[in-house]
Design a protein around this motif. Structure first.
Motif, PDB file in Angstrom:
ATOM      1  N   LEU A  56       0.826  -1.191   0.000  1.00 37.29           N
ATOM      2  CA  LEU A  56       0.000   0.000   0.000  1.00 37.29           C
ATOM      3  C   LEU A  56       0.865   1.246   0.000  1.00 37.29           C
ATOM      4  CD1 LEU A  56      -2.666  -1.059   2.629  1.00 37.29           C
ATOM      5  CD2 LEU A  56      -2.914  -1.028   0.149  1.00 37.29           C
ATOM      6  N   PRO A  57       0.411   2.312  -0.668  1.00 38.95           N
ATOM      7  CA  PRO A  57       1.177   3.552  -0.645  1.00 38.95           C
ATOM      8  C   PRO A  57       1.195   4.128   0.765  1.00 38.95           C
ATOM      9  CG  PRO A  57      -1.004   3.915  -1.607  1.00 38.95           C
ATOM     10  CD  PRO A  57      -0.835   2.441  -1.436  1.00 38.95           C
ATOM     11  N   PRO A  58       2.252   4.808   1.118  1.00 43.59           N
ATOM     12  CA  PRO A  58       2.347   5.362   2.471  1.00 43.59           C
ATOM     13  C   PRO A  58       1.251   6.393   2.708  1.00 43.59           C
ATOM     14  CG  PRO A  58       4.055   6.285   1.049  1.00 43.59           C
ATOM     15  CD  PRO A  58       3.406   5.167   0.276  1.00 43.59           C
ATOM     16  N   GLN A  59       0.669   6.366   3.889  1.00 44.08           N
ATOM     17  CA  GLN A  59      -0.375   7.312   4.237  1.00 44.08           C
ATOM     18  C   GLN A  59       0.240   8.649   4.618  1.00 44.08           C
ATOM     19  OE1 GLN A  59      -2.780   5.647   7.300  1.00 44.08           O
ATOM     20  NE2 GLN A  59      -3.858   4.245   5.919  1.00 44.08           N
ATOM     21  N   ARG A  60      -0.501   9.712   4.266  1.00 49.18           N
ATOM     22  CA  ARG A  60      -0.023  11.053   4.613  1.00 49.18           C
ATOM     23  C   ARG A  60      -0.211  11.259   6.107  1.00 49.18           C
ATOM     24  NH1 ARG A  60      -3.025  15.041   0.629  1.00 49.18           N
ATOM     25  NH2 ARG A  60      -1.538  16.518   1.517  1.00 49.18           N
ATOM     26  N   PRO A  61       0.712  11.943   6.735  1.00 50.48           N
ATOM     27  CA  PRO A  61       0.607  12.125   8.186  1.00 50.48           C
ATOM     28  C   PRO A  61      -0.602  12.979   8.555  1.00 50.48           C
ATOM     29  CG  PRO A  61       2.343  13.502   7.275  1.00 50.48           C
ATOM     30  CD  PRO A  61       1.898  12.592   6.164  1.00 50.48           C
ATOM     31  N   ARG A  62      -1.195  12.686   9.698  1.00 49.55           N
ATOM     32  CA  ARG A  62      -2.328  13.461  10.189  1.00 49.55           C
ATOM     33  C   ARG A  62      -1.892  14.881  10.510  1.00 49.55           C
ATOM     34  NH1 ARG A  62      -6.795  10.879  12.298  1.00 49.55           N
ATOM     35  NH2 ARG A  62      -6.997  12.523  13.844  1.00 49.55           N
ATOM     36  N   ARG A  63      -2.833  15.802  10.375  1.00 49.31           N
ATOM     37  CA  ARG A  63      -2.558  17.179  10.753  1.00 49.31           C
ATOM     38  C   ARG A  63      -2.671  17.325  12.260  1.00 49.31           C
ATOM     39  NH1 ARG A  63      -5.966  18.339   6.173  1.00 49.31           N
ATOM     40  NH2 ARG A  63      -4.769  19.226   4.446  1.00 49.31           N
ATOM     41  N   GLY A  64      -1.989  18.285  12.762  1.00 45.99           N
ATOM     42  CA  GLY A  64      -2.091  18.600  14.174  1.00 45.99           C
ATOM     43  C   GLY A  64      -3.404  19.283  14.494  1.00 45.99           C
ATOM     44  N   LEU A  65      -3.628  19.538  15.786  1.00 45.22           N
ATOM     45  CA  LEU A  65      -4.899  20.100  16.228  1.00 45.22           C
ATOM     46  C   LEU A  65      -5.170  21.459  15.604  1.00 45.22           C
ATOM     47  CD1 LEU A  65      -7.393  20.047  18.056  1.00 45.22           C
ATOM     48  CD2 LEU A  65      -5.985  21.045  19.871  1.00 45.22           C
ATOM     49  N   LEU A  66      -4.220  22.384  15.687  1.00 48.65           N
ATOM     50  CA  LEU A  66      -4.446  23.738  15.196  1.00 48.65           C
ATOM     51  C   LEU A  66      -4.530  23.768  13.681  1.00 48.65           C
ATOM     52  CD1 LEU A  66      -2.112  25.799  17.575  1.00 48.65           C
ATOM     53  CD2 LEU A  66      -4.584  25.462  17.710  1.00 48.65           C
ATOM     54  N   ALA A  67      -3.641  23.043  13.009  1.00 46.45           N
ATOM     55  CA  ALA A  67      -3.678  23.016  11.545  1.00 46.45           C
ATOM     56  C   ALA A  67      -4.992  22.410  11.055  1.00 46.45           C
ATOM     57  CB  ALA A  67      -2.488  22.224  11.006  1.00 46.45           C
ATOM     58  N   GLY A  68      -5.463  21.343  11.717  1.00 46.20           N
ATOM     59  CA  GLY A  68      -6.728  20.734  11.339  1.00 46.20           C
ATOM     60  C   GLY A  68      -7.900  21.665  11.543  1.00 46.20           C
ATOM     61  N   CYS A  69      -7.864  22.415  12.647  1.00 48.60           N
ATOM     62  CA  CYS A  69      -8.943  23.389  12.906  1.00 48.60           C
ATOM     63  C   CYS A  69      -8.980  24.459  11.815  1.00 48.60           C
ATOM     64  CB  CYS A  69      -8.753  24.033  14.269  1.00 48.60           C
ATOM     65  SG  CYS A  69      -9.106  22.937  15.666  1.00 48.60           S
ATOM     66  N   ALA A  70      -7.808  24.921  11.398  1.00 40.97           N
ATOM     67  CA  ALA A  70      -7.748  25.945  10.353  1.00 40.97           C
ATOM     68  C   ALA A  70      -8.314  25.412   9.038  1.00 40.97           C
ATOM     69  CB  ALA A  70      -6.306  26.411  10.158  1.00 40.97           C
ATOM     70  N   VAL A  71      -7.940  24.180   8.693  1.00 43.71           N
ATOM     71  CA  VAL A  71      -8.458  23.582   7.461  1.00 43.71           C
ATOM     72  C   VAL A  71      -9.967  23.367   7.558  1.00 43.71           C
ATOM     73  CG1 VAL A  71      -8.388  21.530   6.001  1.00 43.71           C
ATOM     74  CG2 VAL A  71      -6.271  22.510   6.862  1.00 43.71           C
ATOM     75  N   ALA A  72     -10.446  22.921   8.743  1.00 48.46           N
ATOM     76  CA  ALA A  72     -11.878  22.687   8.920  1.00 48.46           C
ATOM     77  C   ALA A  72     -12.670  23.980   8.740  1.00 48.46           C
ATOM     78  CB  ALA A  72     -12.147  22.099  10.300  1.00 48.46           C
ATOM     79  N   ILE A  73     -12.177  25.070   9.254  1.00 50.18           N
ATOM     80  CA  ILE A  73     -12.850  26.363   9.093  1.00 50.18           C
ATOM     81  C   ILE A  73     -12.912  26.748   7.626  1.00 50.18           C
ATOM     82  CG2 ILE A  73     -12.662  28.828   9.588  1.00 50.18           C
ATOM     83  CD1 ILE A  73     -11.502  28.057  12.324  1.00 50.18           C
ATOM     84  N   GLY A  74     -11.785  26.533   6.919  1.00 52.61           N
ATOM     85  CA  GLY A  74     -11.773  26.849   5.496  1.00 52.61           C
ATOM     86  C   GLY A  74     -12.756  26.011   4.710  1.00 52.61           C
TER      87      GLY A  74
END
Length: 426
Positions: A355-373
């Protein structure tokens, strides 16, 4: 958005989904082009049927599509959208429909519209939409006065209606308005001979729209003390369902008399999806497959449901599958190795790859910023998106909310062999 024909994009299939989105976006952009940005809020699912019917009769001309720029509701993607007289007529009809809906809410004193200043502003907006719709309609040879007159007559009819009054007396103005709009698509498409049949289909569609709105709102209207045609006339739900089924049959018969160039999407919306709208309003299901039968059996005729038949081989002629159904499913247990079995694939096996390597999860703050966007651009609701934290591809939250529990048996409108098709040999 409002309207009774709210198709699940999973059921439409790729072809009809693309066509439906082209007409929906075309209606939205026609409203913006003729009436400004604010007018786009009246974009509705039923109004685009006018655009669909026009194109179904005239065919897709080379200049009937254009490429629209990126839009947040499309995940900031460009798209091919419908343009021309059909989209503009749909815009005019949508403005008048929205005006009628605003006036109805003002009359019922719903929510903030119970406040006099807000109700006054709403009436002013509704009058502006009436005038705007009239201007666009006049440029297309369509007199929207029949729509405005229907809206004006509605209030008087509702005042006089009471127990014993036929509910069809109450739905008549809506039937007249939609009949006029449907019939004019024949003039735009250059097929005037289609006008009588389309007027009949439009009359039945208007009846359905009014009845289904009454069915869906009856409980809330009773709590709020608002006027409801079924309650006011004493029409039971069983009679309302009979009238709806009769209207569905009438639409189907009327469409058979129309000469179409390509009836695919029009048939899909006005026959299949309209049936689903009726079933949704009355809390029933039009699909013969259950979620298990559709997703797990792939249309297995021996699965459960009203169309199932007895399995002539019994439960499992060759014994139970030790791998729980599909041995090739992603999470299925693997068969044990044995003489002559190839080594396992992937790291450490003879097959290589993996399987291709999975992309690393985003951190809490970065994920929150993306979720808002994602939320602010509506991508989370209206298109596939990448999970803010997990980075996994996810389905839109609103896409498929009306889906028939995974049934895709009619996704290509295969009327000859589809067990849940309501067409009776169409």
């Amino acid at each position: 958005m409002f309207g009774i024909v709210r198709p699940c994009t999973h059921r439409l299939g790729e072809r009809f989904k693309a066509e439906w989105m082209a007409h929906l976006c075309g209606l939205c952009l026609a409203l913006r082009g003729d009436h400004g940005q604010f007018a786009r809020i009246v974009t509705n699912y039923d109004g685009l049927l006018v655009s669909v019917l026009t194109e179904a009769q005239s065919g897709t001309a080379p200049d009937a599509r254009r490429t629209a720029g990126p839009c947040p509701l499309r995940g900031m993607r460009t798209a091919s959208v419908a343009q021309g007289e059909g989209a503009r007529l749909a815009a005019a009809v949508s403005l008048v429909l929205a005006s009628a809906k605003v006036r109805d809410h003002v009359a019922d004193r719903d929510g903030l519209l119970a406040r006099a200043p807000i109700a006054l502003a709403a009436r002013k907006v509704a009058r502006g939409w009436d005038r705007a719709g009239a201007r666009t309609g006049a440029s297309l040879g369509f007199d929207t006065a029949v729509l405005v007159d229907a809206v004006d007559r509605q209030a008087g009819i509702e005042t006089l209606a009471g127990p014993g009054t036929s509910v069809l007396v109450v739905t008549e103005p809506t039937e007249t308005a939609t009949a006029a709009a449907f019939a004019h698509t024949a003039q735009l498409a250059g097929r005037p001979g289609n006008a009588p049949a389309l007027a009949e289909a439009g009359r039945y569609f208007g009846r359905l729209a009014h009845l289904l709105d009454a069915v869906e709102d009856q409980g809330a209207d009773a709590v709020a003390g608002a006027w409801n045609p079924l309650t006011a006339t004493g029409t039971p739900l069983a009679e309302a369902r009979r009238l709806c089924d009769d209207a569905l049959h009438g639409i189907r018969l009327a469409l058979r008399e129309v000469e179409f160039t390509d009836a695919g999407l029009a048939h899909r919306l006005l026959v299949h999806e309209l049936r689903t709208s009726v079933d949704r309003a009355f809390g029933t299901s039009s699909c013969g497959h259950t979620a298990t039968a559709s997703a797990g059996q792939g249309g297995n005729p021996y699965a459960g449901g009203p169309h199932a038949v007895e399995n002539p081989y019994g439960q499992a002629p060759y014994g139970a599958n030790p791998y729980g159904g599909n041995p090739y499913a992603p999470n299925a247990p693997q068969a044990p190795g044995g003489p002559g079995m190839p080594p396992p694939m992937g790291p450490g096996g003879g097959g290589g790859g993996g399987l291709p390597p999975q992309r690393p999860r985003r951190g809490l703050l970065a994920g929150c910023a993306v979720a808002i966007g994602l939320f602010c651009t509506c991508q989370m609701c209206c298109t596939e998106y990448e999970g803010p934290w997990s980075r996994e591809r996810r389905e839109p939250l609103c896409d498929g909310e009306d889906c028939c529990d995974g049934c895709d048996c009619c996704s290509n409108c295969g009327c000859d062999d589809c067990c849940c098709c309501p067409c009776d040999g169409c």
